[in-house]
Design an enzyme around this catalytic site. Sequence first.
Site, PDB file in Angstrom:
ATOM      1  N   CYS A 103       0.810  -1.218   0.000  1.00  6.85           N
ATOM      2  CA  CYS A 103       0.000   0.000   0.000  1.00  6.85           C
ATOM      3  C   CYS A 103       0.851   1.279   0.000  1.00  6.85           C
ATOM      4  O   CYS A 103       1.426   1.611  -1.022  1.00  6.85           O
ATOM      5  CB  CYS A 103      -1.002  -0.023   1.149  1.00  6.85           C
ATOM      6  SG  CYS A 103      -2.384   1.096   0.847  1.00  6.85           S
TER       7      CYS A 103
ATOM      8  N   ARG B 201     -12.337   7.065  -1.235  1.00  3.00           N
ATOM      9  CA  ARG B 201     -11.213   6.160  -1.030  1.00  3.00           C
ATOM     10  C   ARG B 201     -11.612   4.800  -1.585  1.00  3.00           C
ATOM     11  O   ARG B 201     -12.785   4.425  -1.611  1.00  3.00           O
ATOM     12  CB  ARG B 201     -10.910   6.013   0.467  1.00  3.00           C
ATOM     13  CG  ARG B 201     -10.393   7.274   1.125  1.00  3.00           C
ATOM     14  CD  ARG B 201     -10.057   6.996   2.584  1.00  3.00           C
ATOM     15  NE  ARG B 201      -8.877   6.168   2.711  1.00  3.00           N
ATOM     16  CZ  ARG B 201      -7.625   6.627   2.684  1.00  3.00           C
ATOM     17  NH1 ARG B 201      -7.404   7.916   2.535  1.00  3.00           N
ATOM     18  NH2 ARG B 201      -6.606   5.813   2.805  1.00  3.00           N
TER      19      ARG B 201
ATOM     20  N   HIS C 262      -3.673  -5.342   2.222  1.00  2.00           N
ATOM     21  CA  HIS C 262      -3.361  -5.523   3.636  1.00  2.00           C
ATOM     22  C   HIS C 262      -4.060  -6.813   4.054  1.00  2.00           C
ATOM     23  O   HIS C 262      -4.458  -7.622   3.254  1.00  2.00           O
ATOM     24  CB  HIS C 262      -3.946  -4.385   4.474  1.00  2.00           C
ATOM     25  CG  HIS C 262      -3.415  -3.035   4.162  1.00  2.00           C
ATOM     26  ND1 HIS C 262      -2.228  -2.573   4.642  1.00  2.00           N
ATOM     27  CD2 HIS C 262      -3.935  -2.018   3.432  1.00  2.00           C
ATOM     28  CE1 HIS C 262      -2.042  -1.329   4.241  1.00  2.00           C
ATOM     29  NE2 HIS C 262      -3.055  -0.968   3.492  1.00  2.00           N
TER      30      HIS C 262
END
Length: 247
Positions: free
Chosen positions: A98, A132, A200
Amino acid sequence: MPRDVLRVCALYPDLMNIYADRGNLQVLERRCAWRGLGFELTGAGIGEPLDPAAHDLIYIGGGQDRDQALCAQDLASPAKRDALHAAAAAGKVVLAVCGGYQLLGHGYAMGAERLPGVGLVDLETVREDGPRLIGNVAIEVELPGLDGPGVLAGFENHAGRTRLGPGAQPLGRVLAGHGNDGADGREGVRSGNVVGTYLHGPLLPKNTWFADWLIATATGREPGALAPLDDTLESGAHRAARRAAGL
Ligand code: GLN
């Protein structure tokens, strides 16, 4: 000659550790130990040296924009940048998640500010207006030395949109979720042993087959040469992550 110790360097372990990305390192340590392989972990923070010859795998986790900004300047400094390029050129494994992934490219534009990247792979990241990119994600991945494609499942949360340049190949194809920019169906980047991804989860506890590919590659083995482990719990975690992504 395969090595019997996996030597890992975590870059910015305090600043780049969102969503407990440090769990990825624990998985590498445990899976080495269970096989009788050694594991050495070194951290290199801001202003600290990175010796490209001293490590088999260099790891960068995810981070908030403000922490990334601190690390970006340091990573792009000649000493760190040259060391990272030397490690990659020597075939060392680089795994970046990320925020760390975004810093592998040319830069990360955040409004008026543009963080420098380390230029290891041909990609650019831009923080755009719009939501997002958040949610469970699954991608199909093909890696050298493995019989066929595998699925990586995890969780993504990024404002940055990453676009690969013509010189870059994605890590995988999006099966569910957003991926690099929410539009082009591609996720992550892989150039030889340099891997970047938005996943993640943390990534490795949910995808131990990929942890094993990293261990094997970093220690100079074929993936099939690693002793098998009882992965009952780990397989359950992988299945749950796939289900969460809708597979
Ligand atoms: N700060 C970056 C973004 O929002 C990366 C976030 C992360 O590492 N989860 O795009």
